[in-house]
Scaffold this motif. Structure first.
Motif, PDB file in Angstrom:
ATOM      1  N   PHE A 180       0.803  -1.219   0.000  1.00  0.00           N
ATOM      2  CA  PHE A 180       0.000   0.000   0.000  1.00  0.00           C
ATOM      3  C   PHE A 180       0.840   1.276   0.000  1.00  0.00           C
ATOM      4  CE2 PHE A 180      -3.815  -2.371   1.986  1.00  0.00           C
ATOM      5  CZ  PHE A 180      -4.205  -2.787   0.722  1.00  0.00           C
ATOM      6  N   ILE A 181       2.076   1.212   0.490  1.00  0.00           N
ATOM      7  CA  ILE A 181       2.912   2.411   0.453  1.00  0.00           C
ATOM      8  C   ILE A 181       3.530   2.616  -0.926  1.00  0.00           C
ATOM      9  CG2 ILE A 181       3.458   2.274   2.916  1.00  0.00           C
ATOM     10  CD1 ILE A 181       6.173   1.146   2.185  1.00  0.00           C
ATOM     11  N   ARG A 182       3.378   1.640  -1.806  1.00  0.00           N
ATOM     12  CA  ARG A 182       3.971   1.728  -3.139  1.00  0.00           C
ATOM     13  C   ARG A 182       2.964   2.075  -4.232  1.00  0.00           C
ATOM     14  NH1 ARG A 182       8.508  -2.951  -4.003  1.00  0.00           N
ATOM     15  NH2 ARG A 182       9.551  -2.787  -1.980  1.00  0.00           N
ATOM     16  N   VAL A 183       1.690   1.853  -3.982  1.00  0.00           N
ATOM     17  CA  VAL A 183       0.705   1.974  -5.060  1.00  0.00           C
ATOM     18  C   VAL A 183      -0.251   3.138  -4.788  1.00  0.00           C
ATOM     19  CG1 VAL A 183       0.840  -0.491  -5.531  1.00  0.00           C
ATOM     20  CG2 VAL A 183      -0.911   0.360  -3.964  1.00  0.00           C
ATOM     21  N   SER A 184      -1.031   3.470  -5.812  1.00  0.00           N
ATOM     22  CA  SER A 184      -2.020   4.549  -5.716  1.00  0.00           C
ATOM     23  C   SER A 184      -3.250   4.071  -4.954  1.00  0.00           C
ATOM     24  CB  SER A 184      -2.427   4.993  -7.118  1.00  0.00           C
ATOM     25  OG  SER A 184      -3.114   3.938  -7.785  1.00  0.00           O
ATOM     26  N   PRO A 185      -4.103   5.003  -4.521  1.00  0.00           N
ATOM     27  CA  PRO A 185      -5.348   4.591  -3.847  1.00  0.00           C
ATOM     28  C   PRO A 185      -6.236   3.710  -4.724  1.00  0.00           C
ATOM     29  CG  PRO A 185      -4.899   6.906  -3.422  1.00  0.00           C
ATOM     30  CD  PRO A 185      -3.885   6.459  -4.445  1.00  0.00           C
ATOM     31  N   ASP A 186      -6.294   3.999  -6.031  1.00  0.00           N
ATOM     32  CA  ASP A 186      -7.108   3.170  -6.921  1.00  0.00           C
ATOM     33  C   ASP A 186      -6.559   1.748  -6.998  1.00  0.00           C
ATOM     34  OD1 ASP A 186      -8.908   5.165  -7.495  1.00  0.00           O
ATOM     35  OD2 ASP A 186      -7.846   5.852  -9.277  1.00  0.00           O
ATOM     36  N   MET A 187      -5.241   1.619  -7.065  1.00  0.00           N
ATOM     37  CA  MET A 187      -4.639   0.290  -7.088  1.00  0.00           C
ATOM     38  C   MET A 187      -4.852  -0.429  -5.767  1.00  0.00           C
ATOM     39  SD  MET A 187      -3.091  -2.126  -8.641  1.00  0.00           S
ATOM     40  CE  MET A 187      -2.343  -1.489 -10.149  1.00  0.00           C
ATOM     41  N   SER A 188      -4.851   0.312  -4.671  1.00  0.00           N
ATOM     42  CA  SER A 188      -5.125  -0.292  -3.363  1.00  0.00           C
ATOM     43  C   SER A 188      -6.515  -0.900  -3.336  1.00  0.00           C
ATOM     44  CB  SER A 188      -4.986   0.756  -2.256  1.00  0.00           C
ATOM     45  OG  SER A 188      -3.681   1.263  -2.198  1.00  0.00           O
ATOM     46  N   MET A 189      -7.485  -0.185  -3.924  1.00  0.00           N
ATOM     47  CA  MET A 189      -8.848  -0.719  -3.988  1.00  0.00           C
ATOM     48  C   MET A 189      -8.888  -1.995  -4.821  1.00  0.00           C
ATOM     49  SD  MET A 189     -10.914   1.125  -2.193  1.00  0.00           S
ATOM     50  CE  MET A 189     -12.460   0.584  -2.881  1.00  0.00           C
ATOM     51  N   LEU A 190      -8.166  -1.995  -5.942  1.00  0.00           N
ATOM     52  CA  LEU A 190      -8.144  -3.183  -6.794  1.00  0.00           C
ATOM     53  C   LEU A 190      -7.521  -4.362  -6.057  1.00  0.00           C
ATOM     54  CD1 LEU A 190      -8.554  -4.609  -9.478  1.00  0.00           C
ATOM     55  CD2 LEU A 190      -6.363  -3.678 -10.249  1.00  0.00           C
ATOM     56  N   ILE A 191      -6.466  -4.117  -5.292  1.00  0.00           N
ATOM     57  CA  ILE A 191      -5.817  -5.180  -4.530  1.00  0.00           C
ATOM     58  C   ILE A 191      -6.805  -5.832  -3.562  1.00  0.00           C
ATOM     59  CG2 ILE A 191      -4.083  -5.630  -2.736  1.00  0.00           C
ATOM     60  CD1 ILE A 191      -2.352  -3.507  -4.135  1.00  0.00           C
ATOM     61  N   LEU A 192      -7.581  -5.017  -2.877  1.00  0.00           N
ATOM     62  CA  LEU A 192      -8.571  -5.550  -1.928  1.00  0.00           C
ATOM     63  C   LEU A 192      -9.643  -6.359  -2.649  1.00  0.00           C
ATOM     64  CD1 LEU A 192      -8.978  -2.471   0.439  1.00  0.00           C
ATOM     65  CD2 LEU A 192      -7.684  -4.571   0.860  1.00  0.00           C
ATOM     66  N   MET A 193     -10.057  -5.897  -3.835  1.00  0.00           N
ATOM     67  CA  MET A 193     -11.069  -6.625  -4.594  1.00  0.00           C
ATOM     68  C   MET A 193     -10.518  -7.953  -5.113  1.00  0.00           C
ATOM     69  SD  MET A 193     -13.799  -4.910  -4.347  1.00  0.00           S
ATOM     70  CE  MET A 193     -13.198  -4.349  -2.755  1.00  0.00           C
ATOM     71  N   VAL A 194      -9.241  -7.977  -5.493  1.00  0.00           N
ATOM     72  CA  VAL A 194      -8.617  -9.217  -5.945  1.00  0.00           C
ATOM     73  C   VAL A 194      -8.561 -10.225  -4.786  1.00  0.00           C
ATOM     74  CG1 VAL A 194      -6.454 -10.257  -6.724  1.00  0.00           C
ATOM     75  CG2 VAL A 194      -7.298  -8.189  -7.827  1.00  0.00           C
ATOM     76  N   CYS A 195      -8.218  -9.753  -3.596  1.00  0.00           N
ATOM     77  CA  CYS A 195      -8.214 -10.638  -2.423  1.00  0.00           C
ATOM     78  C   CYS A 195      -9.588 -11.209  -2.153  1.00  0.00           C
ATOM     79  CB  CYS A 195      -7.699  -9.880  -1.203  1.00  0.00           C
ATOM     80  SG  CYS A 195      -5.936  -9.467  -1.259  1.00  0.00           S
ATOM     81  N   TRP A 196     -10.600 -10.359  -2.287  1.00  0.00           N
ATOM     82  CA  TRP A 196     -11.982 -10.840  -2.113  1.00  0.00           C
ATOM     83  C   TRP A 196     -12.320 -11.885  -3.159  1.00  0.00           C
ATOM     84  CZ3 TRP A 196     -15.797 -10.333  -5.832  1.00  0.00           C
ATOM     85  CH2 TRP A 196     -17.071 -10.762  -5.453  1.00  0.00           C
ATOM     86  N   ALA A 197     -11.879 -11.675  -4.422  1.00  0.00           N
ATOM     87  CA  ALA A 197     -12.146 -12.629  -5.494  1.00  0.00           C
ATOM     88  C   ALA A 197     -11.424 -13.946  -5.240  1.00  0.00           C
ATOM     89  CB  ALA A 197     -11.723 -12.032  -6.834  1.00  0.00           C
ATOM     90  N   PHE A 198     -10.189 -13.895  -4.701  1.00  0.00           N
ATOM     91  CA  PHE A 198      -9.463 -15.112  -4.335  1.00  0.00           C
ATOM     92  C   PHE A 198     -10.276 -15.941  -3.344  1.00  0.00           C
ATOM     93  CE2 PHE A 198      -5.028 -13.182  -5.162  1.00  0.00           C
ATOM     94  CZ  PHE A 198      -5.038 -13.667  -6.452  1.00  0.00           C
ATOM     95  N   TRP A 199     -10.743 -15.284  -2.298  1.00  0.00           N
ATOM     96  CA  TRP A 199     -11.458 -15.998  -1.233  1.00  0.00           C
ATOM     97  C   TRP A 199     -12.787 -16.557  -1.742  1.00  0.00           C
ATOM     98  CZ3 TRP A 199      -8.705 -17.479   2.584  1.00  0.00           C
ATOM     99  CH2 TRP A 199      -9.312 -18.034   3.709  1.00  0.00           C
ATOM    100  N   THR A 200     -13.471 -15.798  -2.589  1.00  0.00           N
ATOM    101  CA  THR A 200     -14.722 -16.275  -3.178  1.00  0.00           C
ATOM    102  C   THR A 200     -14.475 -17.503  -4.047  1.00  0.00           C
ATOM    103  OG1 THR A 200     -15.635 -14.033  -3.194  1.00  0.00           O
ATOM    104  CG2 THR A 200     -16.680 -15.635  -4.636  1.00  0.00           C
ATOM    105  N   ASN A 201     -13.416 -17.457  -4.849  1.00  0.00           N
ATOM    106  CA  ASN A 201     -13.087 -18.588  -5.715  1.00  0.00           C
ATOM    107  C   ASN A 201     -12.702 -19.817  -4.894  1.00  0.00           C
ATOM    108  OD1 ASN A 201     -12.455 -19.673  -8.449  1.00  0.00           O
ATOM    109  ND2 ASN A 201     -10.380 -19.745  -7.636  1.00  0.00           N
ATOM    110  N   CYS A 202     -11.961 -19.600  -3.810  1.00  0.00           N
ATOM    111  CA  CYS A 202     -11.562 -20.705  -2.929  1.00  0.00           C
ATOM    112  C   CYS A 202     -12.788 -21.374  -2.312  1.00  0.00           C
ATOM    113  CB  CYS A 202     -10.632 -20.177  -1.845  1.00  0.00           C
ATOM    114  SG  CYS A 202      -9.989 -21.450  -0.731  1.00  0.00           S
ATOM    115  N   ASN A 203     -13.742 -20.578  -1.840  1.00  0.00           N
ATOM    116  CA  ASN A 203     -14.968 -21.138  -1.261  1.00  0.00           C
ATOM    117  C   ASN A 203     -15.793 -21.880  -2.305  1.00  0.00           C
ATOM    118  OD1 ASN A 203     -14.528 -20.287   1.380  1.00  0.00           O
ATOM    119  ND2 ASN A 203     -15.458 -18.291   1.029  1.00  0.00           N
TER     120      ASN A 203
END
Length: 203
Positions: A95-118
């Protein structure tokens, strides 16, 4: 399929202390002859259901899994940062390296990982890395659309134009501030008449 069990409406919780508990309900179900199976616990493997190799811990599922790496490559993000073993450290480093928009995308990707795992564990259906990435993008776009729609509705109300005060009225301007360490508060007020002449002030 669950079958209907005819029971009379009665108080069947633990009569020793008069309090209901899940354990007392479980004992009640066991006491009735019923074809309905009772599951004491759900058996879930500790192996990552996506790659079937690593241990299913959150750091592996979201960062270290080969499947996760392929998705992170689609984000143009350097997912492998000095081999950090703790997820919170990984997030802080990212998060200290990326923009706020990229931070949002990172969180959404994590959510997608967990959804796919379930989905793999419970529905035995999974998505490809490309599909998981686009699922995150789609969810983020929907969130932005709702957020900005809500934000625009807040500013949709017409602003009241400035008007001179009616005769005999007073105008009071107030302001306040709080110290950074919350140890003191400042307050001020100024009263003016219709002609904007100073009347009185208070701090």
């Amino acid at each position: 399929m669950m079958q209907y069990i005819h029971m009379y409406d009665q108080r069947d919780y633990d009569r020793k202390n008069g309090l209901y508990s899940v354990k007392s309900a479980y004992k009640l179900l066991q006491s009735h002859s019923s074809p309905m199976p009772l599951i004491s616990r759900v058996q879930v493997s500790s192996i990552c259901p996506v790659c079937n190799r690593g241990t299913k811990i959150i750091m592996h599922v979201l960062v270290q899994c080969p499947f996760a790496r392929k998705v992170w490559m689609l984000t143009a993000l350097d997912w492998q940062i000095s081999g950090l073993p703790i997820l919170m450290d990984w997030f802080c480093e990212i998060f200290i390296r990326v923009s706020p928009d990229m931070s949002m995308l990172i969180l959404m990707v994590c959510w997608a990982f967990w959804t796919n795992c379930n989905s793999i564990v419970w529905d035995h259906t999974g998505k490809s890395p490309d599909q998981v990435f686009h699922m995150a993008i789609h969810f983020l776009q929907n969130w932005y659309a709702i957020f900005f729609l809500t934000l625009s509705s807040v500013f949709a109300y017409p602003c009241r134009p400035w008007q001179r005060l009616p005769k005999g009225r007073m105008k009071v301007n107030v302001d306040a501030s709080i110290g950074a360490n919350m140890s003191f508060i400042g307050f001020g007020a100024v009263v003016r008449n219709v002609a904007s002449h100073f009347i009185v002030a208070q701090t």
